[in-house]
Design a protein around this motif. Structure first.
Motif, PDB file in Angstrom:
ATOM      1  N   GLY A   1       0.813  -1.212   0.000  1.00 45.46           N
ATOM      2  CA  GLY A   1       0.000   0.000   0.000  1.00 45.46           C
ATOM      3  C   GLY A   1       0.844   1.258   0.000  1.00 45.46           C
ATOM      4  O   GLY A   1       0.507   2.249  -0.663  1.00 45.46           O
TER       5      GLY A   1
ATOM      6  N   LEU B   1      -4.475  -0.696  -0.967  1.00 43.03           N
ATOM      7  CA  LEU B   1      -4.703   0.365   0.012  1.00 43.03           C
ATOM      8  C   LEU B   1      -5.755  -0.062   1.028  1.00 43.03           C
ATOM      9  O   LEU B   1      -6.778  -0.659   0.671  1.00 43.03           O
ATOM     10  CB  LEU B   1      -5.166   1.652  -0.677  1.00 43.03           C
ATOM     11  CG  LEU B   1      -4.172   2.332  -1.615  1.00 43.03           C
ATOM     12  CD1 LEU B   1      -4.773   3.627  -2.146  1.00 43.03           C
ATOM     13  CD2 LEU B   1      -2.847   2.604  -0.914  1.00 43.03           C
TER      14      LEU B   1
ATOM     15  N   SER C   1      -7.131   4.670   3.542  1.00 37.56           N
ATOM     16  CA  SER C   1      -6.269   5.212   2.490  1.00 37.56           C
ATOM     17  C   SER C   1      -7.024   5.347   1.177  1.00 37.56           C
ATOM     18  O   SER C   1      -6.776   6.272   0.397  1.00 37.56           O
ATOM     19  CB  SER C   1      -5.039   4.323   2.292  1.00 37.56           C
ATOM     20  OG  SER C   1      -4.198   4.356   3.427  1.00 37.56           O
TER      21      SER C   1
END
Length: 554
Positions: A415, A442, A446
């Motif tokens: 990520g 992610l 995020s």
């Protein structure tokens, strides 16, 4: 079966020592099915590497079947007993063709020819691989690569399967098939360790563990863990959409009787005549475009395509449909064999200058992150642009990597590498964005941050094309949805139409998202939602705010 005893892993980044795992202990019993969630950088992939003897332990030990896991000896001690699918799909191949990649481990297991052929045929049918058997794995899309990795791991009949975010590049259909197969083999007695960023996938497992900052912070029954919103929010996670849907609507996705009753209780209204959106200036156009890989294994043929100013377009399609190939053509990385691509109605004459104004975020960030440090990568990107002024700290903060300038790139999580990849694109201040699976790897928080970043960036660029399997991510951003299948554009629609009518997903051989089916039932009674979102909370809030309408359709 698996005993993780007080292990610690420390990465070195220059002069810094970065704890990746800290005093972590975990016991996984025979036949368990455990999912492991955690925010980016929490140590999930490092745990997988530790289980496979790929990183040295600073402290503690790991035992599998009573044997200690030692660096470098994993394949010898546990071949045929433990199958692993790593996060990065392209680095796991050894053979020249897909067929040989699947046959090789079966041959090494010492099975009879008839047994090998039976397993081989079952795998080919289950994963629908018949059309790519003689292709080199390196010529596949990342989604197709991961399907092959899954097939190989499953084929050897491992007692334990360790899966590190294996469905990231899979479309809904193959994601569903994969999860069904994992559930099936777990019922046969095999042990499953599934690392994932998708809470909905974790709900399939019997137990769920949460990691944060290299530590185990929670373990328990999956439904209980994944229903604890307060705890999940604390660790940048979110509940599965199935649980969120029931929270806001009071019934399950599959409760057709309750859904029909709810839809019947809504006030009906006549759909207003849609005003065609004003078409903005065309930024990128493609006409009579064709491209094929060697040996004619794939043909991309685009009759016409337009990307408009101040607009985000979403590009979707099943794995191997040509999405990434089209993205590379539009970004000037690949050259079309026929046809023309224009920028503001001018044919591209200097491809190197054109690449400077197109910000391409690759599907797999590793090949384009050279390092050695995060700061070095950002500075390198400036050498290929006309921009020389760069506030590195400000840029890293904008993508959620504040303080990462001195970090060694190889110590970043998947990520974190994804965020760095976006930062290198933004460093060159492009005019148009082409983002290929930007939300991959992610964590949920995020992803939400990335949505806001993209919306903010759109004020500074001409427009954007986002390639993604993640329809929930696209639904909050895209104004148009372009559907690709077998190298051809199947449809080009306003986003609100795609996200409310299941037939468009089916037309390109995608499974229909359950929220699209629910939105469709709302649309069928004449209610028009004022957003494209597939988020249950958002839709419920809109329905609450909708003014009452007359039931008279005369």
């Amino acid at each position: 079966m698996i005993d993780v005893n007080n292990i610690s892993v420390i990465y070195k980044s220059g002069d810094k020592r970065i704890p990746a795992l800290s005093s972590l202990s975990l016991n996984i019993e025979d036949g368990a099915y455990i999912s492991i969630l955690g925010p980016n950088g929490s140590g999930k992939s490092t745990l997988v590497k530790a289980l496979c003897g790929l990183v040295p332990l600073a402290d503690g030990c790991i035992e599998i079947f009573g044997k200690r896991v030692l660096p470098g000896a994993f394949s010898k001690e546990f071949f045929g007993k433990v199958g692993v699918v790593f996060q990065e799909p392209s680095g796991q191949f050894l053979m020249p063709t897909v067929k040989k990649e699947i046959e090789s481990p079966l041959q090494n297991m010492g099975l009879s020819y008839l047994e090998q052929q039976k397993i081989f045929d079952e795998i080919i049918e289950r994963f629908e691989l018949i059309n790519i058997l003689h292709i080199s794995p390196e010529n596949l899309s990342p989604g197709q690569m991961q399907i092959i990795n899954l097939a190989v791991a499953f084929s050897i009949g491992s007692d334990i399967l360790i899966l590190d975010e294996p469905t990231t590049f899979l479309d809904l259909k193959f994601r569903r098939l994969f999860l069904e197969y994992v559930h099936e083999i777990n019922n046969e007695g095999r042990t499953i360790i599934h690392i994932t960023q998708y809470p909905d996938e974790a709900l399939f497992s019997k137990k769920t563990a949460i990691m944060d900052s290299g530590r185990l912070v929670a373990v328990g029954d999956s439904y209980s863990i994944l229903s604890d919103r307060e705890m999940l929010n604390q660790f940048r996670l979110s509940p599965p959409r199935e649980i969120e849907f029931k929270k806001y609507f009071g019934f399950d996705f599959d409760d057709s009787e309750a859904i029909n009753s709810f839809i019947g209780s809504l006030r009906r209204s006549r759909l207003s005549d849609s005003i065609p959106p004003e078409k903005n200036m065309i930024v990128i156009s493609a006409g009579d475009l064709s491209f094929s890989y060697p040996a004619g294994r794939f043909l991309l043929k685009i009759e016409e395509m337009y990307l408009y100013e101040n607009q985000i377009a979403g590009l979707i399609g099943p794995s191997g449909s040509g999405k990434s190939t089209l993205a590379l053509l539009l970004a000037g990385i690949l050259q079309c064999q026929k046809g023309v691509i224009k920028y503001f109605d001018k044919k591209i004459s200097d491809v190197y200058e054109y690449r400077k104004i197109i910000g391409l975020s690759w599907q797999m960030p590793d090949p384009v992150l050279i390092g050695p440090t995060v700061q070095d990568d950002l500075l390198l990107s400036l050498k290929f642009s006309d921009e020389q002024d760069l506030n590195i700290n400000s840029l890293l903060e904008s993508v959620g990597l504040a303080g990462f300038g001195g970090r060694i790139v190889d110590t970043l999580s998947g990520g974190e590498k994804r965020k760095l990849s976006l930062a290198t694109v933004l460093a060159a201040k492009p005019e148009f964005l082409v983002l290929d699976e930007p939300a991959a790897f992610l964590d949920p928080a995020s992803q939400n941050e990335l949505k806001n970043i993209i919306k903010e960036i759109l004020r500074k660029v001409k427009g954007a094309l986002i390639v993604s399997h993640d329809l929930s991510f696209l639904s909050d951003l895209a104004e148009r949805i372009i559907g690709l299948n077998n190298g051809k554009i199947a449809f080009d629609l306003p986003a609100e139409k795609f996200f409310s009518y299941p037939e468009y997903s089916r037309s390109i051989d995608l499974d229909v998202d359950k929220m699209i089916t629910f939105r469709n039932k709302i649309a069928e009674i004449g209610l028009e939602l004022s957003c494209n979102s597939l988020d249950p909370k958002t839709i419920k809030e809109i329905l609450k705010k909708s003014p009452p309408a007359a039931d008279d359709f005369s």
